[in-house]
Design an enzyme around this catalytic site. Structure first.
Site, PDB file in Angstrom:
ATOM      1  N   HIS A  85      -5.359  10.725  11.992  1.00  0.00           N
ATOM      2  CA  HIS A  85      -6.077  11.409  13.174  1.00  0.00           C
ATOM      3  C   HIS A  85      -6.137  10.691  14.450  1.00  0.00           C
ATOM      4  O   HIS A  85      -6.422   9.612  14.492  1.00  0.00           O
ATOM      5  CB  HIS A  85      -7.221  11.859  12.747  1.00  0.00           C
ATOM      6  CG  HIS A  85      -7.970  12.930  13.700  1.00  0.00           C
ATOM      7  ND1 HIS A  85      -7.675  14.213  13.637  1.00  0.00           N
ATOM      8  CD2 HIS A  85      -8.850  12.869  14.640  1.00  0.00           C
ATOM      9  CE1 HIS A  85      -8.320  15.181  14.437  1.00  0.00           C
ATOM     10  NE2 HIS A  85      -9.067  13.941  15.086  1.00  0.00           N
ATOM     11  N   SER A 186     -17.453  16.224  13.357  1.00  0.00           N
ATOM     12  CA  SER A 186     -16.482  17.222  13.565  1.00  0.00           C
ATOM     13  C   SER A 186     -14.977  16.811  12.604  1.00  0.00           C
ATOM     14  O   SER A 186     -14.167  17.399  12.117  1.00  0.00           O
ATOM     15  CB  SER A 186     -16.324  17.775  14.967  1.00  0.00           C
ATOM     16  OG  SER A 186     -15.120  18.198  15.233  1.00  0.00           O
TER      17      SER A 186
END
Ligand code: URA
Length: 447
Positions: A85, A186
């Site tokens: 990510h 998140s």
């Protein structure tokens, strides 16, 4: 679970007290399941933004956001599943390159990516610039494609971390995005829901990133790694510079084109360096290399022998995309209009504000100003110079492609203002600067 008064929990955070895991659980569950109104969640988010969350609170928040939806079980897929990510950048197409590399080295990659956000690009929009490519597979097909291809590339569904989806939308409009514990919760809630075993993070800093300084990026990386490890997933983060765009192409199809160059053994050095470092780390965490360095060598070999490019063709085909354009990128239709941006003065390029390049890409049509805007896959910017290059007055520093004629003068001015030309050659900014593991941070200078 105990019942609490929501206003008292907000007051507690407002007054800099710590919330217990049970209190955080109550807040997130009431918000995601029982109609707690957005105005109360907004007030809580602002209190958390201003007063911070300690490690116990951040872990509880991540846990509750993760369990607000489905947590994928990929145990039927053999192998150590690893994803990557990035915290977001400009010209950052590394996912398109490393995902097929890592999958072709035998490590399953279940990748759930995002769309363009503000000035930063999104992997899903890039993939969708390949005609037919379907990023909206249901979770059953997600597992099926992963089993067949060792790779799958989809978007966040409504079932994955729905609390994050709603909270992120609120943060976007209440000026509460740039909070380290909120960003960490998140990102990690979404990634942990994918069913991965290990995770590699690319934490970007500099003008084009959410984290402006190396210190902030280090703090975020440490938090992300701590959360990943606490949830039993091996997690390694790299800090990489976003002082200037990565590579020479910004925009959806343009970035696919540059990724194809890299997968065919060419492409810009900075893109290759970051892609191989991240891919090598994934190959190592996936158990297919004894060290990160060996992983990097395997990653390079998968490009040299053509297996990574073949895997890219295979996944495009498996997800309904037209493979033809991967082998004939010149056949891809061009944008209706192209124009040049010339150097306002002669000398050396000393700075290129990556944030403004990202904003200019949005103006040209490569991103969205509001969430329902259509992306123009052809729009974008091709750089002809980067930091450290020399340039004569009036020479071209970038070419822009668009179908939005109305944006041309504005974008030309934005990009001229975003580039600084000086009289002496600057140092090239270091590209990969630090590695963070469960054992701590190590500075790792690669210029
Ligand atoms: N990306 C995310 O997924 N969440 C954030 O909060 C910021 C960047």
């Amino acid at each position: 679970m105990n019942a609490y008064n929501i206003a008292s929990l907000i007051r507690k955070k407002r007054d800099r007290e710590s919330l217990s895991p049970d209190e955080i659980k109550y807040l997130i569950q009431r918000y995601s399941k029982d109609g707690m109104p957005d105005y109360q969640m907004s007030a809580f988010l602002m209190a958390a933004f201003l007063n911070g969350l300690d490690d116990r609170e951040a872990a509880a928040l991540t846990h509750e956001m993760l369990h607000s939806g489905k947590v994928m079980d990929l145990s039927e897929v053999p192998g150590i599943k690893v994803d990557k990510h990035s915290t977001g950048g400009v010209g950052d197409k590394t996912s398109l390159i490393l995902a097929p590399i890592v999958a072709s080295c035998g490590v399953p990659v279940p990748m759930i990516s995002g769309r363009a956000l503000g000035h930063t690009g999104g992997t899903l929009d890039k993939l969708e610039s390949i005609p037919g490519f379907n990023v909206e597979l249901d979770l059953e097909r997600y597992v099926q494609v992963l089993k067949q291809q060792n790779l799958v590339l989809i978007g966040q569904t409504d079932e994955i971390a729905p609390a994050d989806k709603r909270m992120y939308a609120l943060r976007d409009v209440t000026a509460t995005v740039e909070s380290i514990p909120l960003i960490a919760g998140s990102i990690m809630s979404k990634k942990l829901a994918e069913g991965i075993d290990a995770l590699v993070l690319d934490v970007k800093y500099g003008s084009g990133a959410f984290m402006k300084t190396r210190e902030q990026a280090l703090e975020l990386a440490e938090k992300l790694v701590a959360i990943g490890e606490e949830f039993g997933k091996r997690t390694i983060a790299w800090l990489t510079s976003m002082e200037q765009p990565l590579g020479y192409k910004i925009g959806n199809w343009l970035e696919v084109e540059e990724s194809i160059d890299c997968l065919n053994g060419g492409g810009p050095e900075d893109v290759n360096r970051v892609s191989h470092q991240l891919a090598g780390t994934m190959i190592y965490l996936g158990g297919k290399a004894e060290s990160i360095d060996e992983g990097v060598e395997k990653s390079k070999a998968a490009v040299s022998d053509g297996t990574a490019m073949q895997k890219f063709r295979d996944i495009v085909e498996a997800q309904d995309g037209e493979v033809y354009y991967l082998d004939h990128p010149d056949a891809y239709p061009a944008a209706g209009l192209s124009f040049k941006v010339n150097a306002p003065a002669g000398g050396y390029i000393t700075a290129m504000d990556a944030h403004t390049f990202g904003d200019a890409g949005v103006e040209l049509g490569a991103g969205r100003k509001s969430k329902d805007d259509e992306i123009d896959p052809h729009a974008g910017i091709i750089l002809e110079r980067k930091i450290g290059d020399d340039v004569k007055e009036g020479e071209t520093i970038a070419r822009c492609c668009t179908n939005n004629e109305e944006a041309t003068d504005r974008v030309r001015q934005m990009l001229q203002d975003a580039v600084t030309v000086g009289s002496s050659r600057p140092e090239t900014p270091a590209l990969i600067t630090d590695m963070v593991t469960r054992d701590g941070a190590t500075s790792w200078s690669s210029s």
